[in-house]
Scaffold this motif. Structure first.
Motif, short mmCIF file in Angstrom:
data_model
loop_
_atom_site.label_atom_id
_atom_site.label_comp_id
_atom_site.label_asym_id
_atom_site.label_seq_id
_atom_site.Cartn_x
_atom_site.Cartn_y
_atom_site.Cartn_z
N VAL A 120 0.84 -1.19 0.00
CA VAL A 120 0.00 0.00 0.00
C VAL A 120 0.88 1.25 0.00
O VAL A 120 1.76 1.39 0.86
CB VAL A 120 -0.95 0.01 1.22
N GLU A 121 0.67 2.11 -1.01
CA GLU A 121 1.37 3.38 -1.10
C GLU A 121 0.41 4.50 -0.71
O GLU A 121 -0.81 4.31 -0.68
CB GLU A 121 1.87 3.62 -2.53
N SER A 122 0.94 5.69 -0.43
CA SER A 122 0.07 6.78 0.00
C SER A 122 0.55 8.11 -0.58
O SER A 122 1.71 8.26 -0.97
CB SER A 122 0.00 6.87 1.52
N PHE A 123 -0.38 9.07 -0.67
CA PHE A 123 -0.04 10.43 -1.08
C PHE A 123 -1.14 11.36 -0.58
O PHE A 123 -2.25 10.92 -0.24
CB PHE A 123 0.09 10.55 -2.61
N ILE A 124 -0.83 12.64 -0.49
CA ILE A 124 -1.82 13.66 -0.14
C ILE A 124 -2.07 14.51 -1.38
O ILE A 124 -1.13 15.08 -1.95
CB ILE A 124 -1.34 14.53 1.03
#
Length: 482
Positions: A120-124
């Protein structure tokens, strides 16, 4: 007895071992085909839309691939991108992102029946650019709205620079937009293929006239782009762009002709500006064209000397149920039906036209049965001719629908919806049914898009920071989940 027990236990163990063996074989094959396929993930365009995020994903082998993504605080609402098939180079587009929101995503690889999920990758996500958050005011709405409208969307476009198209949800939030820096969107249309087809022009072109045709995907990719002077696009175009049933582009054109008007008080070489129809194939080549000068002599119009610089002013074009064209003219107050094969003028409806008007139809309320200026003329799903009447004679706009007896040339008023005074629009405007009880109305000069009932009462409205030429209802978007 002991021998029998031993024999039965061996048989039972063998039967239990069979599914375990096959499961092991499946997992082994899946592991070698899917896991650790992703080599790199990098972000690519599109520039000018922070609600869309594109990823370029490179894999070791040719595989199928898609991306799952969700708001970090709402893991139950998962969106998925379209599957990229049998490739090592994958471009995946995450749509309908919310500004200033934290997201998580996961790459899913598929090969020969097995599936593997990456970490799982994330960004705003970024905030909307300055000024864009105020371009559509928050929606004013009644407590109860038609379900179809609550689940649908509204498309509007901005003609000023930078040109922008916007798709808004029922709250008035922009969920998608597209920007062109050096040209305005004169008209925009959501196609049956879920693409956006438009006419563009710089500010040197007036109102709804343009010199470019642009079609983009929801991912922001250019699918078709043609400029005036290229291939069959040899004239200025205006007010209308759509695909016909043969997958050909149809638009209105500006037509100029030198005419001898000396017999009506003009000169022997007066230039009259009229309108036409242009049909292009998917490569931009001219398929068919037509001009008002093919079917009517300008000298027959008693107002020709006054109106020669903008003679009839066509402002909408649509296809009737029989495949022929319906074309509306603002200055003459008429709707024409034109044969789509040979260009023959079949009939004229309106001021000085071929039809008699009667109120003795489905509508029996107050108000004139005839119309003056009209926009967005089309045949609705219930087989009525629907139009937005500007109503300059009494400074009040209406939505009108007619039942037409084309053989007898009789028109009866089926719907007369007087809009509130503050939705009056002297020019431009549109009206389209959303369902049998509500209409999406664009009042251009009131900077408003409203949902009304059949009495004209406003159920929902957004105000815009620009003059919207039209507003279109979109009942569904691919990959969108409420």
């Amino acid at each position: 007895m002991e021998i029998i027990k031993f024999f039965l236990s061996q048989v039972l163990q063998a039967r239990l071992a069979v599914p375990v063996l096959f499961m092991g074989l499946f997992l082994s094959g899946c592991t070698s085909g899917c896991i650790n396929q992703v080599i790199s993930i990098s972000e690519v365009g599109p520039a000018g839309n922070i609600l869309v995020r594109k990823l370029k994903i490179v894999t070791r082998d040719s595989v199928d691939l898609f991306v799952r993504y969700w708001e970090k605080q709402n893991k139950d609402r998962v969106l998925t991108t379209q599957v990229s098939k049998n490739s090592r180079q994958h471009v995946q587009t995450m749509l309908y992102l919310k500004p200033g929101t934290a997201y998580e995503y996961q790459v899913v690889v598929e090969k020969r029946g097995c599936q593997s999920m990456g970490q799982v990758e994330s960004f705003i996500n970024q905030e909307l650019p300055a000024g864009l958050s105020e371009i559509l005011m928050p929606a004013e709405r009644k407590q109860s709205l038609p379900v179809k409208y609550q689940q649908g969307f509204t498309l509007v476009a901005r003609r000023e620079l930078p040109g922008q198209m916007y798709i808004a949800d029922v709250k008035g939030n922009i969920i998608w937009y597209h920007t062109v820096r050096d040209a305005g969107f004169k008209v925009a249309h959501f196609t049956a293929r879920s693409t956006l087809l438009s006419i563009l022009a710089p500010l040197s072109y007036p109102t709804s006239y343009g010199d470019e045709i642009l079609e983009v995907s929801l991912a922001g990719d250019t699918l078709f782009h043609l400029k005036k002077g290229d291939k069959g696009l040899d004239k200025t175009i205006h007010h209308e762009i759509f695909y016909n049933a043969a997958n050909q582009l149809v638009t209105l054109t500006l037509e100029k002709k030198v005419v001898d008007l000396s017999s009506v008080g003009g000169s022997k070489a007066d230039t009259v500006t009229g309108d036409g129809i242009l049909v292009l194939d998917r490569h931009g080549n001219k398929v068919w064209s037509w001009s008002v000068f093919d079917v009517i002599d300008p000298k027959s119009d008693p107002r020709i000397l006054k109106d020669k610089s903008d003679w009839l002013h066509a402002n909408s074009l649509s296809i009737d149920r029989d495949g022929n064209y319906l074309m509306s003219f603002y200055l003459s107050g008429q709707v024409w039906k034109i044969n789509a094969s040979n260009g023959e003028l079949i009939w004229k409806l309106g001021r000085g036209g071929d039809f008699s008007f009667s109120k003795h139809g489905e509508f029996s309320g107050p108000g004139s049965a005839t119309f003056s200026e009209s926009h967005a003329v089309h045949r609705s799903a219930d087989n009525k001719l629907l139009l937005f009447e500007n109503g300059t004679n009494k400074k009040r706009s209406r939505v009108l629908a007619y039942s037409l007896d084309e053989d007898r040339h009789e028109a009866s008023l089926a719907e007369n919806i007087e809009l509130p005074l503050h939705l009056y629009s002297e020019r431009m405007g549109s009206a389209y049914w959303v369902d049998s009880s509500s209409l999406l109305v664009c009042s251009s000069q009131a900077n408003s898009v409203a949902l009304t009932d059949r009495s004209g009462e406003i159920l929902w409205r957004i105000r815009t920071g620009f003059v919207p030429y039209r507003a279109e209802f979109i009942d569904s978007l691919p990959m969108f989940r409420n």
